[in-house]
Design a protein around this motif. Structure first.
Motif, PDB file in Angstrom:
ATOM      1  N   VAL A 115       0.827  -1.204   0.000  1.00  0.00           N
ATOM      2  CA  VAL A 115       0.000   0.000   0.000  1.00  0.00           C
ATOM      3  C   VAL A 115       0.863   1.257   0.000  1.00  0.00           C
ATOM      4  N   GLU A 116       1.862   1.299   0.865  1.00  0.00           N
ATOM      5  CA  GLU A 116       2.731   2.476   0.938  1.00  0.00           C
ATOM      6  C   GLU A 116       3.394   2.757  -0.407  1.00  0.00           C
ATOM      7  N   ASP A 117       3.947   1.725  -1.026  1.00  0.00           N
ATOM      8  CA  ASP A 117       4.626   1.915  -2.310  1.00  0.00           C
ATOM      9  C   ASP A 117       3.662   2.379  -3.391  1.00  0.00           C
ATOM     10  N   MET A 118       2.456   1.810  -3.408  1.00  0.00           N
ATOM     11  CA  MET A 118       1.474   2.187  -4.428  1.00  0.00           C
ATOM     12  C   MET A 118       1.073   3.644  -4.293  1.00  0.00           C
ATOM     13  N   LEU A 119       0.806   4.087  -3.064  1.00  0.00           N
ATOM     14  CA  LEU A 119       0.395   5.476  -2.865  1.00  0.00           C
ATOM     15  C   LEU A 119       1.499   6.440  -3.304  1.00  0.00           C
ATOM     16  N   LYS A 120       2.734   6.073  -3.022  1.00  0.00           N
ATOM     17  CA  LYS A 120       3.862   6.908  -3.457  1.00  0.00           C
ATOM     18  C   LYS A 120       3.988   6.913  -4.972  1.00  0.00           C
ATOM     19  N   SER A 121       3.806   5.760  -5.598  1.00  0.00           N
ATOM     20  CA  SER A 121       3.944   5.675  -7.058  1.00  0.00           C
ATOM     21  C   SER A 121       2.836   6.440  -7.770  1.00  0.00           C
ATOM     22  N   ASN A 122       1.711   6.637  -7.085  1.00  0.00           N
ATOM     23  CA  ASN A 122       0.619   7.444  -7.638  1.00  0.00           C
ATOM     24  C   ASN A 122       0.756   8.918  -7.257  1.00  0.00           C
ATOM     25  N   ASP A 123       1.946   9.285  -6.818  1.00  0.00           N
ATOM     26  CA  ASP A 123       2.293  10.680  -6.523  1.00  0.00           C
ATOM     27  C   ASP A 123       1.567  11.216  -5.297  1.00  0.00           C
ATOM     28  N   GLY A 124       1.129  10.307  -4.415  1.00  0.00           N
ATOM     29  CA  GLY A 124       0.551  10.768  -3.163  1.00  0.00           C
ATOM     30  C   GLY A 124       1.644  11.239  -2.221  1.00  0.00           C
ATOM     31  N   LYS A 125       1.319  12.208  -1.395  1.00  0.00           N
ATOM     32  CA  LYS A 125       2.272  12.691  -0.393  1.00  0.00           C
ATOM     33  C   LYS A 125       2.139  11.794   0.843  1.00  0.00           C
ATOM     34  N   TYR A 126       2.779  10.629   0.760  1.00  0.00           N
ATOM     35  CA  TYR A 126       2.604   9.616   1.789  1.00  0.00           C
ATOM     36  C   TYR A 126       3.269  10.031   3.095  1.00  0.00           C
ATOM     37  N   GLU A 127       2.521   9.889   4.189  1.00  0.00           N
ATOM     38  CA  GLU A 127       3.045  10.146   5.528  1.00  0.00           C
ATOM     39  C   GLU A 127       2.634   8.985   6.428  1.00  0.00           C
ATOM     40  N   LYS A 128       3.380   8.804   7.517  1.00  0.00           N
ATOM     41  CA  LYS A 128       3.043   7.732   8.447  1.00  0.00           C
ATOM     42  C   LYS A 128       3.442   8.115   9.861  1.00  0.00           C
ATOM     43  N   GLY A 129       2.754   7.504  10.819  1.00  0.00           N
ATOM     44  CA  GLY A 129       3.128   7.639  12.211  1.00  0.00           C
ATOM     45  C   GLY A 129       3.923   6.422  12.619  1.00  0.00           C
ATOM     46  N   ASP A 130       4.045   6.219  13.908  1.00  0.00           N
ATOM     47  CA  ASP A 130       4.714   5.020  14.402  1.00  0.00           C
ATOM     48  C   ASP A 130       3.913   3.786  13.999  1.00  0.00           C
ATOM     49  N   ASP A 131       4.605   2.686  13.781  1.00  0.00           N
ATOM     50  CA  ASP A 131       3.906   1.446  13.458  1.00  0.00           C
ATOM     51  C   ASP A 131       2.884   1.120  14.545  1.00  0.00           C
ATOM     52  N   TRP A 132       1.678   0.781  14.112  1.00  0.00           N
ATOM     53  CA  TRP A 132       0.566   0.333  14.949  1.00  0.00           C
ATOM     54  C   TRP A 132      -0.058   1.450  15.779  1.00  0.00           C
ATOM     55  N   ALA A 133       0.397   2.683  15.614  1.00  0.00           N
ATOM     56  CA  ALA A 133      -0.189   3.812  16.340  1.00  0.00           C
ATOM     57  C   ALA A 133      -1.268   4.484  15.495  1.00  0.00           C
ATOM     58  N   ASP A 134      -2.207   5.123  16.162  1.00  0.00           N
ATOM     59  CA  ASP A 134      -3.290   5.851  15.505  1.00  0.00           C
ATOM     60  C   ASP A 134      -2.711   7.009  14.685  1.00  0.00           C
ATOM     61  N   PHE A 135      -2.964   6.995  13.373  1.00  0.00           N
ATOM     62  CA  PHE A 135      -2.478   8.066  12.498  1.00  0.00           C
ATOM     63  C   PHE A 135      -3.464   8.247  11.359  1.00  0.00           C
ATOM     64  N   VAL A 136      -4.055   9.427  11.283  1.00  0.00           N
ATOM     65  CA  VAL A 136      -5.094   9.724  10.292  1.00  0.00           C
ATOM     66  C   VAL A 136      -4.759  11.029   9.589  1.00  0.00           C
ATOM     67  N   LEU A 137      -4.993  11.048   8.290  1.00  0.00           N
ATOM     68  CA  LEU A 137      -4.797  12.267   7.510  1.00  0.00           C
ATOM     69  C   LEU A 137      -6.088  12.636   6.788  1.00  0.00           C
ATOM     70  N   ARG A 138      -6.326  13.930   6.689  1.00  0.00           N
ATOM     71  CA  ARG A 138      -7.467  14.448   5.923  1.00  0.00           C
ATOM     72  C   ARG A 138      -6.948  15.524   4.989  1.00  0.00           C
ATOM     73  N   ASP A 139      -7.183  15.354   3.712  1.00  0.00           N
ATOM     74  CA  ASP A 139      -6.766  16.348   2.723  1.00  0.00           C
ATOM     75  C   ASP A 139      -7.942  16.571   1.781  1.00  0.00           C
ATOM     76  N   GLY A 140      -8.527  17.747   1.860  1.00  0.00           N
ATOM     77  CA  GLY A 140      -9.737  17.986   1.093  1.00  0.00           C
ATOM     78  C   GLY A 140     -10.835  17.059   1.576  1.00  0.00           C
TER      79      GLY A 140
END
Length: 230
Positions: A177-202
């Motif tokens: 998933v991470e690689d695919m989002l990056k390859s589709n030019d998404g600005k991929y971000e992540k938190g610590d593994d297994w920690a709550d991390f949510v992004l909202r853009d538009g």
């Protein structure tokens, strides 16, 4: 407030001989966030009927307050058992769409033309679109009205490569998933593994992992409420 939740119908974990499906917490937590907010929830899946629950998400170690609530909720269990066939639902009948994860979506929903059409219809009309953990896989082929990948230039997250490595499935899944989002030019971000991390853009909401399920649903609701106020 009508929300469409789309679950996988895929139950085979590659060629391992093991079962997969949707991750129970990633369904239950958002389901009750939406339900407790008074939303009218419709459940759908590519094949309709009972979608497969990933067995690993249904063991004792994976139970949460929301999964235990689901297991004692006869009405919710009956609703899950008769999901609508995805081919029969239309974007115009709903205010938002949300995808729970689990490994299943990597195989069916990521490649579903109907899912692609629905996501594009919601997104391009300004309606909230949400996905958590492996479910951002559904953005593999989606495009915006300008023809660019839907996630292009947007802050997005999803199950990390290191989380996939930790569960030992890096060489089993059809793509990361991470690689695919990056390859589709998404600005991929992540938190610590297994920690709550949510992004909202538009009008796009993404969550990183199971712990992010409720948070992603709450962000989707916030988008709906801001749209209603506007």
């Amino acid at each position: 407030m009508k929300i469409l939740m789309v679950l996988t119908s895929h139950d085979q974990l590659g060629d391992t001989g093991n079962k997969t499906g949707f991750w129970l917490e990633e369904f239950a937590a958002p389901y009750y966030v939406f339900k407790d907010a008074g939303a009218d929830i419709t459940l759908a899946s590519p094949l309709g009927g009972q979608p497969p629950i990933d067995p690993s998400s249904d063991n004792d170690d994976s139970q949460t307050e929301d999964t235990r609530r689901f297991k004692s909720d006869d009405a919710a269990q009956k609703q899950l058992a008769i999901t609508e066939n995805l081919s029969a639902v239309e974007a115009g009948d709903f205010d938002a769409i949300f995808y729970p994860g689990g490994h299943g979506p990597l195989w069916d929903l990521a490649e579903s033309e109907k899912s692609k059409q629905l996501i594009e219809a919601f997104y391009n009309s300004g309606k909230p679109v949400g996905a958590v953990c492996h479910a951002p896989a559904v953005f593999r082929h989606t495009v915006r009205a300008d023809g660019k990948p839907l996630v292009s230039g947007l802050r997005v997250t999803g199950f990390t490569n290191t989380e996939e490595e930790a569960v030992g499935l890096t060489d089993v899944v059809p793509f990361l998933v991470e690689d695919m989002l990056k390859s589709n030019d998404g600005k991929y971000e992540k938190g610590d593994d297994w920690a709550d991390f949510v992004l909202r853009d538009g009008n796009l909401v993404t969550g990183q992992n199971p712990a992010s399920s409720a948070g992603a649903a709450k962000q989707l609701l916030a988008l709906l409420e801001s749209t209603a106020v506007a």
